[in-house]
Write a protein that holds these residues in place. Structure first.
Motif, PDB file in Angstrom:
ATOM      1  N   LYS A 251       0.913  -1.225  -0.015  1.00 43.98           N
ATOM      2  CA  LYS A 251      -0.085   0.042  -0.086  1.00 43.98           C
ATOM      3  C   LYS A 251       0.803   1.255   0.035  1.00 43.98           C
ATOM      4  CE  LYS A 251      -3.742  -2.310   2.510  1.00 43.98           C
ATOM      5  NZ  LYS A 251      -4.590  -2.280   3.884  1.00 43.98           N
ATOM      6  N   LEU A 265      -2.287   4.041  -4.086  1.00 41.71           N
ATOM      7  CA  LEU A 265      -2.576   2.717  -4.606  1.00 41.71           C
ATOM      8  C   LEU A 265      -2.432   1.443  -3.699  1.00 41.71           C
ATOM      9  CD1 LEU A 265       0.606   1.630  -5.503  1.00 41.71           C
ATOM     10  CD2 LEU A 265       0.045   3.192  -7.477  1.00 41.71           C
ATOM     11  N   SER A 266      -2.889   0.337  -4.198  1.00 42.30           N
ATOM     12  CA  SER A 266      -2.680  -1.034  -3.414  1.00 42.30           C
ATOM     13  C   SER A 266      -2.951  -2.263  -4.212  1.00 42.30           C
ATOM     14  CB  SER A 266      -3.735  -0.966  -2.035  1.00 42.30           C
ATOM     15  OG  SER A 266      -4.942  -1.090  -2.423  1.00 42.30           O
ATOM     16  N   VAL A 272      -2.026  -4.497  -9.415  1.00 43.90           N
ATOM     17  CA  VAL A 272      -2.684  -3.350  -8.719  1.00 43.90           C
ATOM     18  C   VAL A 272      -4.244  -3.759  -8.503  1.00 43.90           C
ATOM     19  CG1 VAL A 272      -3.468  -0.845  -8.898  1.00 43.90           C
ATOM     20  CG2 VAL A 272      -1.245  -1.659  -9.923  1.00 43.90           C
ATOM     21  N   SER A 275      -6.646   1.951  -7.088  1.00 41.30           N
ATOM     22  CA  SER A 275      -5.660   3.114  -7.375  1.00 41.30           C
ATOM     23  C   SER A 275      -6.259   4.422  -7.170  1.00 41.30           C
ATOM     24  CB  SER A 275      -4.958   2.855  -8.728  1.00 41.30           C
ATOM     25  OG  SER A 275      -5.779   2.823  -9.561  1.00 41.30           O
ATOM     26  N   ALA A 290      -0.369   3.743 -12.769  1.00 39.67           N
ATOM     27  CA  ALA A 290      -0.363   2.860 -11.513  1.00 39.67           C
ATOM     28  C   ALA A 290       0.195   1.565 -11.654  1.00 39.67           C
ATOM     29  CB  ALA A 290      -1.940   2.806 -11.291  1.00 39.67           C
ATOM     30  N   GLU A 291       0.275   1.001 -12.709  1.00 40.43           N
ATOM     31  CA  GLU A 291       0.750  -0.363 -12.927  1.00 40.43           C
ATOM     32  C   GLU A 291       2.412  -0.187 -12.860  1.00 40.43           C
ATOM     33  OE1 GLU A 291      -0.680  -2.040 -16.297  1.00 40.43           O
ATOM     34  OE2 GLU A 291      -2.498  -2.495 -15.545  1.00 40.43           O
ATOM     35  N   PHE A 294       3.595   0.650  -9.417  1.00 43.49           N
ATOM     36  CA  PHE A 294       3.563  -0.442  -8.221  1.00 43.49           C
ATOM     37  C   PHE A 294       4.331  -1.444  -8.508  1.00 43.49           C
ATOM     38  CE2 PHE A 294       1.219  -4.534  -6.831  1.00 43.49           C
ATOM     39  CZ  PHE A 294       1.013  -3.916  -5.418  1.00 43.49           C
ATOM     40  N   ARG A 295       4.653  -1.789  -9.908  1.00 45.65           N
ATOM     41  CA  ARG A 295       6.008  -2.619 -10.336  1.00 45.65           C
ATOM     42  C   ARG A 295       7.018  -2.187  -9.801  1.00 45.65           C
ATOM     43  NH1 ARG A 295       4.856  -2.723 -15.204  1.00 45.65           N
ATOM     44  NH2 ARG A 295       6.383  -0.984 -15.839  1.00 45.65           N
ATOM     45  N   ASN A 298       7.593  -2.917  -5.923  1.00 46.48           N
ATOM     46  CA  ASN A 298       7.772  -4.221  -5.937  1.00 46.48           C
ATOM     47  C   ASN A 298       9.141  -4.704  -5.903  1.00 46.48           C
ATOM     48  OD1 ASN A 298       5.053  -6.539  -5.387  1.00 46.48           O
ATOM     49  ND2 ASN A 298       4.538  -4.405  -6.162  1.00 46.48           N
TER      50      ASN A 298
END
Length: 396
Positions: A251, A265-266, A272, A275, A290-291, A294-295, A298
């Motif tokens: 998150k 985003l979470s 995802v 977002s 967002a992707e 988020f990537r 990670n």
């Protein structure tokens, strides 16, 4: 057939014949180079930029010969043919300096390559044989122009192309707002000088086992200062990231220094789930934005353990562990220090690298070892993220 009455006529006829044939050979060579570059980049704009140091020296050479009133002969064509394979390297290196944001490493390498090549071909200028002199003249002019083109023109046009791409990605009011609160661009951090790997293999394996055992087993909340650099633009963010390592859930939320929320985003397992992206990002691009973020998170916070199935590649001060992924890409983990700590990890295919993460220091928390200063390079997206994790606490 017209008779040739003098040696001069014979020489001119042979020159015309061979120059004509060499023209087709040069076109074939340029076509093969263009084909190889196209396979690597797969972008019309990028391919044209990479080929710019090939086209410019040819035009400059012809202009110099015209100024000197020297006719084009077979040796000039031979020199241009050699130059085609040499000049394209400067275009590739110039693009790489921009796309991976490592001009501090690439430009000195380009300069040394230029100097060593120039010394080698420049020796031909001192030859008394006119054929060797013509080859040397062509190569000296061509390599010089190709180097200047790669260092100055290719990099400038590549940055301009990135800027235009970013202008399409964000609306102008959003850019102005981000520029006000964006802050200054940060430089990459510096790795310390790591000691030599003078331990036995069993000792190194024990250190890697201790490193893996010290990884996180509970959620962690991290307060971070982030700076995202993309082309000419630099965006400073204050972020809070909660990472749950057992469930691989993240998150995250980030705001600019002026208080504008950039993203929230979470998700888990790299996907995802929810977002909310700032309105400055066009609606059609928010899911992709967002992707990507988020990537990247990670890659920074997860999968920092030494792989058990990797191939060991010991170096003088570093242990590299390499393993093949099911999709054909290669993942590399770099460990250094005493005891061993992860200093970098990267992933990529045969032709190009996807990303690289450099870890400069760590702090010990109740949840385990956590990176402090991190520099992330997305080589495909041509942007970098500098992260300073300032506060770390166990999550609830």
């Amino acid at each position: 057939m017209e008779a040739l009455d003098s040696p001069v006529d014979v020489k001119q006829a042979l020159t015309t014949e061979f120059v004509g044939r060499f023209g087709w050979i040069m076109l074939a060579a340029a076509g093969m180079v263009l084909f190889c570059v196209s396979i690597y980049y797969r972008s019309v704009v990028t391919v044209l930029l990479a080929m710019l140091p090939v086209a410019a020296p040819g035009a400059v050479n012809l202009a110099v010969l015209a100024i000197l009133k020297r006719p084009v002969n077979l040796m000039h064509c031979f020199g241009i043919l050699m130059m085609i394979g040499l000049a394209v390297d400067y275009g590739i290196f110039g693009l790489r300096a921009v796309k991976c944001g490592r001009s501090d490493l690439v430009l000195p390498a380009m300069g040394m390559s230029f100097l060593t090549t120039l010394v080698g071909v420049g020796a031909l200028l001192f030859s008394r044989h006119p054929m060797l002199f013509d080859i040397g003249l062509t190569l000296v002019i061509g390599i010089t122009v190709a180097y200047l083109c790669g260092v100055l023109l290719v990099r400038a046009l590549a940055q301009l192309a990135i800027r235009r791409k970013l202008l399409k990605f964000m609306v102008l009011p959003g850019l102005l707002l981000l520029a006000v609160g964006g802050g200054c661009r940060t430089s990459p951090f510096a790795h310390p000088e790591y000691p030599q790997l003078d331990r036995s293999e069993s000792e190194l394996r024990a250190e890697l086992a201790d490193w893996n055992a010290g990884r996180n087993t509970q959620p962690l909340v991290v307060h971070s200062n982030m700076v995202i650099d993309y082309g000419f633009f630099s965006l400073a963010l204050l972020a809070v990231v909660q990472a749950d390592f057992p469930t691989r859930e993240i998150k995250a939320a980030a705001v600019t220094p002026v208080g504008m929320k950039m993203f929230e985003l979470s998700g888990r397992n790299g996907a995802v789930e929810n977002s909310a992206i700032a309105a400055v990002i066009p609606e059609k691009d928010r899911a992709e934005f967002a992707e990507a973020i988020f990537r990247d998170l990670n890659r920074i916070f997860f999968d920092l353990e030494a792989p058990a199935d990797g191939e060991w590649l010991p170096e003088e001060r570093m242990l590299v562990i390499r393993r093949k992924l099911p999709d054909g890409r290669t993942e590399k983990y770099h460990f250094a220090g005493n005891p061993l700590r992860l200093t970098a990890k990267s992933c990529g295919g045969f032709f190009r690298k996807d990303y690289q993460v450099d870890f400069y220091d760590y702090t010990r928390t109740a949840a385990g070892w956590q990176p402090g200063k991190v520099f992330y390079r997305n080589c495909r997206g041509s942007y970098t993220i500098a992260v300073r994790n300032t506060e770390k606490e166990a999550g609830q």
